[in-house]
Design an enzyme around this catalytic site. Structure first.
Site, short mmCIF file in Angstrom:
data_model
loop_
_atom_site.label_atom_id
_atom_site.label_comp_id
_atom_site.label_asym_id
_atom_site.label_seq_id
_atom_site.Cartn_x
_atom_site.Cartn_y
_atom_site.Cartn_z
N GLU A 20 -5.58 3.75 9.12
CA GLU A 20 -5.54 4.97 8.79
C GLU A 20 -6.91 5.49 8.60
O GLU A 20 -7.02 6.84 8.86
CB GLU A 20 -4.38 5.36 8.11
CG GLU A 20 -3.21 5.07 8.65
CD GLU A 20 -1.97 4.76 7.85
OE1 GLU A 20 -1.99 5.00 6.43
OE2 GLU A 20 -0.75 4.03 8.14
N GLY A 39 3.36 1.57 10.63
CA GLY A 39 3.94 2.96 10.41
C GLY A 39 5.38 3.19 11.06
O GLY A 39 6.03 2.28 11.84
N SER A 46 4.64 -3.01 9.92
CA SER A 46 6.22 -2.99 10.15
C SER A 46 6.79 -4.34 9.76
O SER A 46 7.81 -4.86 10.35
CB SER A 46 6.68 -2.97 11.63
OG SER A 46 6.16 -1.42 11.89
N GLU A 69 -3.94 -5.77 10.44
CA GLU A 69 -2.86 -4.93 10.90
C GLU A 69 -3.11 -4.39 12.20
O GLU A 69 -4.04 -3.43 12.30
CB GLU A 69 -2.93 -4.08 9.58
CG GLU A 69 -2.70 -4.51 8.39
CD GLU A 69 -2.21 -3.50 7.40
OE1 GLU A 69 -1.25 -3.90 6.46
OE2 GLU A 69 -2.41 -2.39 7.44
N LYS A 79 0.29 4.35 0.19
CA LYS A 79 -0.28 5.32 1.20
C LYS A 79 -0.46 6.69 0.48
O LYS A 79 -0.54 6.83 -0.67
CB LYS A 79 0.49 5.52 2.55
CG LYS A 79 0.31 4.00 3.20
CD LYS A 79 0.72 3.97 4.64
CE LYS A 79 0.94 2.63 5.17
NZ LYS A 79 0.93 2.56 6.69
N ASN A 130 0.95 -1.04 -0.33
CA ASN A 130 0.13 0.07 -0.16
C ASN A 130 1.04 1.22 0.03
O ASN A 130 1.73 1.41 0.95
CB ASN A 130 -0.85 -0.13 1.47
CG ASN A 130 -1.46 1.19 1.77
OD1 ASN A 130 -1.69 1.98 0.85
ND2 ASN A 130 -1.94 1.35 2.84
N HIS A 159 -8.61 0.41 5.94
CA HIS A 159 -7.17 0.50 6.59
C HIS A 159 -7.18 1.31 7.94
O HIS A 159 -8.14 2.30 8.06
CB HIS A 159 -6.26 0.97 5.57
CG HIS A 159 -4.88 1.10 6.08
ND1 HIS A 159 -4.42 2.00 6.88
CD2 HIS A 159 -3.85 0.50 5.74
CE1 HIS A 159 -3.31 1.80 7.27
NE2 HIS A 159 -2.87 0.57 6.65
O1 G3H Z 1 -0.66 -1.00 4.49
C1 G3H Z 1 0.30 -1.29 5.00
C2 G3H Z 1 0.28 -1.07 6.57
O2 G3H Z 1 0.02 -0.15 6.82
C3 G3H Z 1 1.71 -1.29 6.79
O3 G3H Z 1 2.83 -0.32 6.94
P1 G3H Z 1 4.41 -0.60 7.45
O4 G3H Z 1 4.81 -1.78 6.77
O5 G3H Z 1 4.84 0.75 6.95
O6 G3H Z 1 4.17 -0.65 9.00
#
Ligand code: G3H
Length: 269
Positions: A101, A179, A219, A173, A13, A11, A99
């Site tokens: 967020e 993040g 992560s 997640e 983002k 993703n 998600h």
């Molecule tokens: O959509 C992906 C997740 O929010 C994981 O993000 P991250 O691997 O940067 O923690």
């Protein structure tokens, strides 16, 4: 029974402009071209403005997703994007829904996620429903309750036929693991949550839960990815930061695929 494919994607983002996304995707398509015939579903989920440029790239089978979607085809919803608009692009395979967020920062509810899931399916997309508990919910030992609510409400009225068709994916997640400020989750903790999710899916869709891949995200990086994909009930990985450049995505995917093959595929159900 085992799920016959590994699921691996990222993703983006609110990162990467349209031209950056196209360059990333083009490089990734070339690097992973030899994996096209392998039992792997590769996917990339860019920002809305990047989708047309991403759609124009030769992707060698990499699936393209949108990060969100309104459930109505049209209406007085300033700032929203409709399924009709996504369909019109002609390149979208899946829609990411709920998600953390979106839930945490923009107040999305599980009921809204459910409307989006139903609309995504009705419009021919695969629905990637994200679920995850907050740090506070984990502290109070109500992670599984939160996940059950998000899953049951999110999938309300989704028919067994849609499930059997493999058009619903779930990404677990944990909010506290995502993040730059996230803390990687212990693999044993992830396995427990995935096992509970699988059991719940089995209750909701007897005989069909094998059709729903359970992806893990939060992560994920080259240090911990092998441990996560080696877990019995983890069918794929949904990666953020560690997969935002093509060589890193490619290397992580190959690392994960080797472990996935070693464990003999995904499942059991
Ligand atoms: O959509 C992906 C997740 O929010 C994981 O993000 P991250 O691997 O940067 O923690």
């Amino acid at each position: 029974m085992k799920l016959p494919r590994l699921f691996f994607g990222t993703n983006l983002k609110m990162y990467q402009t349209a031209s950056e996304t196209a360059a990333f995707l083009g490089e990734l398509a070339q690097l992973t071209a030899d994996l096209r015939e392998e039992p792997i579903i590769r996917f990339v989920i860019p920002s809305f403005p990047s989708l047309p440029a991403a759609g124009a790239v030769e992707r060698n089978g990499i699936r393209l997703g949108a990060q969100n979607m309104h459930w109505e085809n049209a209406g007085q919803y300033t700032g929203e994007v409709s399924p009709l608009m996504l369909r019109d692009l002609g390149c979208i395979d899946l829609v990411e829904i709920g998600h953390s967020e979106r839930r945490q920062l923009f107040g999305e509810t599980s009921q809204q996620c459910n409307q989006k899931v139903l609309s995504a399916l009705a419009n021919g997309f695969t629905a990637l429903l994200c679920v995850g508990e907050t740090a506070a919910e984990k502290y109070y030992s109500i992670s599984d309750e939160t996940l059950a609510i998000q899953l049951k409400v999110g999938l309300a009225d989704v028919s067994p036929a849609e499930i059997a068709a493999g058009r619903v994916w779930i990404a677990y997640e944990p909010v506290w693991a995502i993040g730059v400020n996230g803390k990687p989750a212990p693999p044993a903790y992830v396995q427990e949550r995935h096992q509970r999710l699988r059991l719940l899916l089995r209750e909701l869709y007897p005989g069909q839960c094998c059709s729903v891949p359970l992806l893990y995200g939060g992560s994920v990086n080259s240090e911990n990815a092998s441990a996560y994909i080696g877990l019995e009930d983890v069918d794929g990985l949904f990666v953020g930061r560690a997969a935002w450049n093509a060589p890193a995505f490619d290397a992580l995917l190959r690392q994960v695929y080797a472990v996935w093959k070693e464990k003999g595929g995904s499942g059991p159900c």
